[in-house]
Design an enzyme around this catalytic site. Structure first.
Site, PDB file in Angstrom:
ATOM      1  CB  SER A 152      -0.856   0.008   1.271  1.00  0.00           C
ATOM      2  OG  SER A 152      -1.438   1.286   1.480  1.00  0.00           O
TER       3      SER A 152
ATOM      4  CE1 TYR B 175      -4.679  -2.106   4.892  1.00  0.00           C
ATOM      5  CE2 TYR B 175      -3.536  -0.024   4.552  1.00  0.00           C
ATOM      6  CZ  TYR B 175      -4.140  -1.165   4.042  1.00  0.00           C
ATOM      7  OH  TYR B 175      -4.202  -1.358   2.685  1.00  0.00           O
TER       8      TYR B 175
HETATM    9  C1  BGC Z   1      -6.251   1.515   1.891  1.00  0.00           C
HETATM   10  C2  BGC Z   1      -7.394   2.356   1.372  1.00  0.00           C
HETATM   11  C3  BGC Z   1      -6.933   3.784   1.103  1.00  0.00           C
HETATM   12  C4  BGC Z   1      -5.660   3.816   0.291  1.00  0.00           C
HETATM   13  C5  BGC Z   1      -5.085   5.211   0.151  1.00  0.00           C
HETATM   14  C6  BGC Z   1      -5.112   1.628   0.930  1.00  0.00           C
HETATM   15  O1  BGC Z   1      -4.054   0.815   1.313  1.00  0.00           O
HETATM   16  O2  BGC Z   1      -6.685   0.180   2.056  1.00  0.00           O
HETATM   17  O3  BGC Z   1      -8.461   2.377   2.321  1.00  0.00           O
HETATM   18  O4  BGC Z   1      -7.953   4.486   0.403  1.00  0.00           O
HETATM   19  O5  BGC Z   1      -4.687   2.975   0.874  1.00  0.00           O
HETATM   20  O6  BGC Z   1      -5.041   5.892   1.378  1.00  0.00           O
END
Ligand code: BGC
Length: 272
Positions: free
Chosen positions: A157, A170
Site C-alpha cells: 500500500s 494497517y
Molecule cells: C487503503 C485504502 C486507502 C488507500 C489510500 C489503501 O491501502 O486500504 O483504504 O484508500 O490505501 O489511502
C-alpha cells in the site's frame, strides 16, 4: 484505460492469488487469467463470489479453481498449496493480496484489532511466501515456462511509506510487508526467485467506499491525488500481470507504486 491488447505473457504458468473473490484481488486474478495463467482463486468466505471469478477466468479461455483458506492459518495455507499442485502440477506465481482494515483511534485500539490486521496482512504474506519459496526451490527454473523459478508479488500500500493516523495497525502491517519483501528478495535471488511489491494508492474497492461514495468525499480524496482521479482495480491487475511476466525479469526487490502520485506529497503542490 489504454486500449492495448493483452498478450498471453503468462501462458503455461500457475498463479495463486490470495483474497481473490473481491476488490483488487479479483481484478488481479482476472488479469492473470487473461494473460494465460491458470489461476487459484483464494477466498476465506463467500464461495459464490469466488466461483464467479473462476467462471469469468474460464470464460476468457484460461483455467481456474477456487480454494478456501485463511492465509493466517499455517495448515490451511499448506493445504491450499497442495490443492494447487494437485490441480495444476506446480505453482509459478504467488500474489499476496489478502488484506483488511480494522480501524480505530490509537488509544481505543484493542489487542484483537491490532492482532487481526497483523495476522492477515503480514503473517499471511509470510506463510504464503514461505510455501511458494519451498515449491520454487524444489522445482527450479524451467526455461520453457519462465526465466525465473518463481515470482512473488506482495500487495502492499502507499501506507508502507505514508503514516496513517487512525489506522496504526494497517500502516504497521504494510511497513512490515515492505522489509519482509526486500529481505526475502535478497535471500532467494540466487535461486532465480523474483520478489517484488505493488503499492496501490486509492483504488475503487469495497475497502474504502467511504472515501469515494459521495461527491464531497470524492473531492476530499482528490486533494491527496495529483493525477486527480481514483484508480480502478484492473489497473493493479495489469501491473501485476506484467510484473509477474518475463518482460519484468530484471525487476527484483522493489515496490512499484500505482497511486496517481499519492506518494508525491500533494500538499506541496501549493505549499512549502
Ligand atoms: C487503503 C485504502 C486507502 C488507500 C489510500 C489503501 O491501502 O486500504 O483504504 O484508500 O490505501 O489511502
Amino acid at each position: 484505460m489504454p486500449k492495448v491488447p493483452i498478450r498471453r505473457l503468462l501462458e503455461g504458468q500457475t498463479a495463486i492469488v490470495t483474497g481473490a473473490s473481491s476488490g483488487i484481488g479479483k481484478a488481479i486474478a482476472i488479469e492473470l487469467g487473461k494473460a494465460g495463467a491458470n489461476v487459484v482463486v483464494n477466498y476465506v468466505s463467500g464461495p459464490d463470489k469466488a466461483e464467479e471469478v473462476v467462471a469469468s477466468i474460464e470464460g476468457e479461455g484460461s483455467h481456474a479453481v477456487a480454494a478456501r483458506a485463511d492465509v493466517s492459518n499455517e495448515a490451511e495455507v499448506q493445504a491450499m498449496f497442495a490443492q494447487a499442485k494437485a490441480e495444476f502440477g506446480t505453482v509459478d506465481i504467488l500474489v499476496n493480496n489478502a488484506g483488511l482494515q480494522v480501524d480505530a483511534p490509537f488509544a481505543d485500539m484493542t489487542l484483537a484489532q491490532w492482532q487481526k490486521v497483523i495476522d492477515v496482512n503480514l503473517t499471511g504474506q509470510f506463510l504464503c511466501s514461505r510455501e511458494a519459496v519451498r515449491e520454487f526451490k524444489a522445482r527450479g527454473v524451467k526455461p520453457e515456462v519462465s526465466c525465473a523459478a518463481g515470482k512473488i508479488i506482495c500487495i502492499s500500500s502507499v501506507h508502507e511509506v505514508i503514516p496513517w493516523a487512525g489506522h496504526v495497525n494497517y500502516a504497521t502491517s504494510k511497513g512490515g510487508v515492505m522489509l519482509m519483501m526486500k529481505s526475502i528478495a535478497q535471500e532467494v535471488a540466487p535461486w532465480r526467485i523474483r520478489v517484488n511489491s505493488i503499492a496501490p494508492g486509492a483504488i475503487r474497492t469495497p475497502i474504502n467506499t467511504a472515501a469515494w461514495d459521495t461527491p464531497e468525499h470524492y473531492a476530499e480524496l482528490l486533494k491527496l491525488i495529483p493525477y486527480k482521479r481514483i484508480g480502478e482495480p484492473n489497473e493493479i491487475g495489469r501491473a501485476a500481470a506484467w510484473l509477474a511476466s518475463d518482460d519484468a525479469d530484471y525487476i527484483h526487490g522493489i515496490t512499484l507504486f500505482v497511486d496517481g502520485g499519492m506518494t508525491l506529497y500533494p500538499g506541496f503542490e501549493t505549499g512549502g
